[in-house]
Write an enzyme that holds these catalytic residues in place. Structure first.
Site: not given
Length: 654
Positions: A342, A140, A324, A190-192, A420-421, A340, A272
């Site tokens: 987020c 990330h 997720e 990026d993976g995210h 993160c949320c 989630e 995701h």
């Protein structure tokens, strides 16, 4: 790609909007007065009995101010960045010298942790200093960089101070030197996803097109063969950050990262959920800035699938806790869903961009649904407890005793190791003014009925409007022209919510029949100071039904009144909630509380086992049915009273 010269409506700057709303001002004040200070304490590990953050400590170690080892997730830096973004948004509308001083000190700390080449990441500075950019699928790095950039843009807009923006630009320039299609650069991503939408914001803040070009590269490179994430995995010896030294049998799943095919060819929301909607947001951004028709069409396809086949009634997405993630069309379980916080925030980001591309009520409806129901459910009334997961059904005993439901919480938590949320909610509500209005050359759009004052230039005229709203409890709303210089016609456009069966419009008290187009009511005239466009929205509670192929909701019904989805709680109805039912012909009664909030009441039934022997699990005795008054409360407020069961979809007796 075409160069579409059409001027799209744009959100108003935060400095041009002031929230003045009986419902939402309490949330904005809660974020400013309680949440932001509380989260600063959490970032400094000063909340008793809460999971530690270690975010500030990691930065102090990376800056050489303290000795120690890195702790937390590899992306722990983002908790601080999102907090700073929330602070920037808050300061834009509510200057606070003490808060600004604290934020400046945090920014100074980030600057001290930045490498000479512009790179910033405490994990790779402290834990693995020689392994930058070697594991994009897991670590990330670009996701973290994106949140730094977003924080920097918000902070300069809120304070005019450029120190954090300078840090972010140095990092972005470093990233631009490393990644790209040019010889010698890494053709990776990026993976995210997150860097993509952040770079667009950096372009908007600086006017430097290289940042827009880099965002476009990351989007276009994703999903192309040979797959970068697979090649990187092979170069690492098929190992993962999450299991160091262990050779993996299964490679990274490209669909999970939305990298299974080029983004323009994707038409089903997979993988995701947060990564997906962050990517879709960037796609919509790029389509807008570049006039890219095919990219916009891909956004439309993905929107239709996600909202039409994979979204929960409360505006949440992501039906499984395994990754997720999305699963497949119409798979929407109630007692194990992830949803989630987020992800709903990302859905709101995406909806707002689509509203810019084409003002259609369906985008505003979803933005409103997610905001009023899931995002605010993610935070307790005290501002100090949070949900990460937003289930449709809660049985506390199952949350404790069933390993498949451990992610379902009956109580909000003080903090999370992966937090993160909480700061995501803070940054969204702090920036709420950016979601209420949008302005074109001669049209002001009101996307949300949130009381506020706003200024815009319309058809060359400086205009200030005052939006008053009774939502979510009352259906009356009005848009008043508080000031307007000069003369000349411009248009006011009010979204007509899909939940309002009949909407009545008037100008200065006289009923009108405005043009209704794509879910917006358009009224064009030479508006003058004191003119009022009003609407009365239908607030009758109504039943919602899922398609028959949503198996989890067969024979069940949900309730909605205005923008609010309702739920049934044990505190109002007793246990077991699965035993109560609502007759299909039962009247739904609105019960107004002392604080003005509204519950829903109806005459229903409860199934009981009065005739069943206590020693028998199964038997031939039919459960008996007894009348019971049942009560539904707004889903967004569930869990703020006594802990217990909760249910959104109730059995319906026909």
């Amino acid at each position: 790609m075409s160069n579409d010269k059409k001027i799209h409506p744009h959100p108003l700057e935060l400095s041009a909007v002031r929230i003045r709303d009986d419902y939402w001002s309490a949330y904005v004040d809660l974020i400013r007065d309680t949440v932001i200070p509380y989260q600063w304490e959490a970032l400094n590990d000063r909340i008793p009995d809460a999971e530690p953050s270690r975010a500030i400590r990691n930065f102090r170690i990376a800056a050489g101010l303290e000795e120690g080892e890195f702790e937390g997730f590899v992306f722990q830096d983002t908790d601080l960045y999102k907090w700073l973004e929330a602070v920037g948004f808050s300061l834009a509308s509510h200057p606070d010298a003490d808060l600004e001083r604290v934020a400046d000190e945090a920014i100074e700390l980030i600057g001290k942790a930045q490498s000479e080449d512009g790179y910033v990441n405490t994990y790779f500075a402290v834990a693995e200093p020689g392994k930058r950019w070697t594991n994009l699928v897991d670590c990330h790095e670009l996701y973290s960089a994106g949140h730094l950039i977003e924080a920097a843009v918000a902070y300069v807009q809120g304070t005019g101070k450029t120190k954090l923006l300078d840090i972010a630009r140095r990092f972005a320039d470093h990233i631009d030197a490393v990644f790209g299609s040019e010889p010698g650069k890494t053709r990776g991503y990026d993976g995210h996803q997150e860097i993509e939408l952040a770079l667009v914001k950096l372009y908007e803040a600086t006017g430097e097109r290289k940042y827009l070009k880099l965002a476009n590269f990351f989007i276009e490179e994703r999903g192309r063969e040979p797959h970068f994430l697979l090649e990187e995995w092979e170069r690492r010896g098929r190992t993962s950050h999450w299991a160091p030294g262990v050779v993996q049998k299964m490679p990274p799943q490209m669909a999970y990262h939305q990298a299974h095919k080029p983004v323009r060819e994707q038409d089903v929301a997979v993988g995701h959920a947060v990564r997906a909607v962050y990517m879709y947001t960037a796609m919509a951004d790029l389509a807008l800035h570049q006039g890219d028709v095919s990219l916009l069409e891909a956004c439309r396809r993905l929107w239709r699938n996600m909202v039409g086949k994979q979204m929960y009634v409360n505006g949440s997405i992501g039906s499984t806790h395994h990754g997720e993630a999305f699963t497949f069309d119409y798979d929407l379980p109630n007692d194990t869903n992830y949803s989630e916080t987020c992800a709903s925030i990302g859905l709101i980001f995406f909806a707002r961009r689509m509203l810019q591309a084409e003002p259609k009520g369906e985008y505003g409806d979803v933005m409103e649904r997610a905001l009023y129901n899931t995002v605010t459910a993610g935070i307790a009334g005290d501002g100090k407890h949070y949900f990460y997961v937003n289930p449709m059904e809660v049985w506390p005993a199952a949350s404790e005793g069933n390993p498949g439901k451990h992610h379902i919480k009956a109580l909000r938590q003080k903090w999370y190791g992966c937090a993160c949320c909480p700061p995501n909610v803070a940054r969204l509500i702090s920036s709420l003014g950016q979601y209420v209005f949008a302005a074109g050359e001669d049209t002001l759009y009101a996307h949300l009925y949130i009381g506020s004052e706003a200024s815009a230039k319309l058809n060359g005229r400086n205009v200030r409007v005052r939006l008053e709203s009774g939502l979510p409890w009352k259906g009356a709303a009005s848009l008043k022209i508080a000031e307007a210089d000069g003369a000349g016609a411009f248009t006011l456009a009010l979204r007509v919510p899909a939940w309002s069966q009949e909407s009545i419009f008037a100008v200065n008290g006289e009923r009108i029949s405005p043009e209704i187009r794509d879910g917006y009511a358009y009224v064009d005239r030479d508006w003058r100071e004191g003119d009022i466009l009003s609407v009365e929205l239908d607030m009758e509670p109504h039943r919602l039904y899922a398609p028959t192929n949503v198996r989890a909701n067969a024979g069940r019904v949900a309730l909605q009144r205005g923008p609010l989805v309702y739920c049934f709680e044990e505190v109002d109805n007793g246990a077991t909630l699965q035993s109560i039912s609502l007759p299909s012909d039962a009247a739904l009664r609105a019960a107004v509380q002392l604080d003005g909030s509204v519950l829903l009441e109806a005459d229903g039934y409860r199934m009981t086992d009065a005739d069943r022997p206590s020693s028998s699990l199964y038997g031939t005795a039919k459960p008996s049915r007894e009348p019971q008054r049942i009560v539904a409360a707004p889903y967004t407020r569930w869990g703020n009273r006594e802990p217990g069961e909760m249910l959104v979809w109730i059995r319906e007796d026909r």
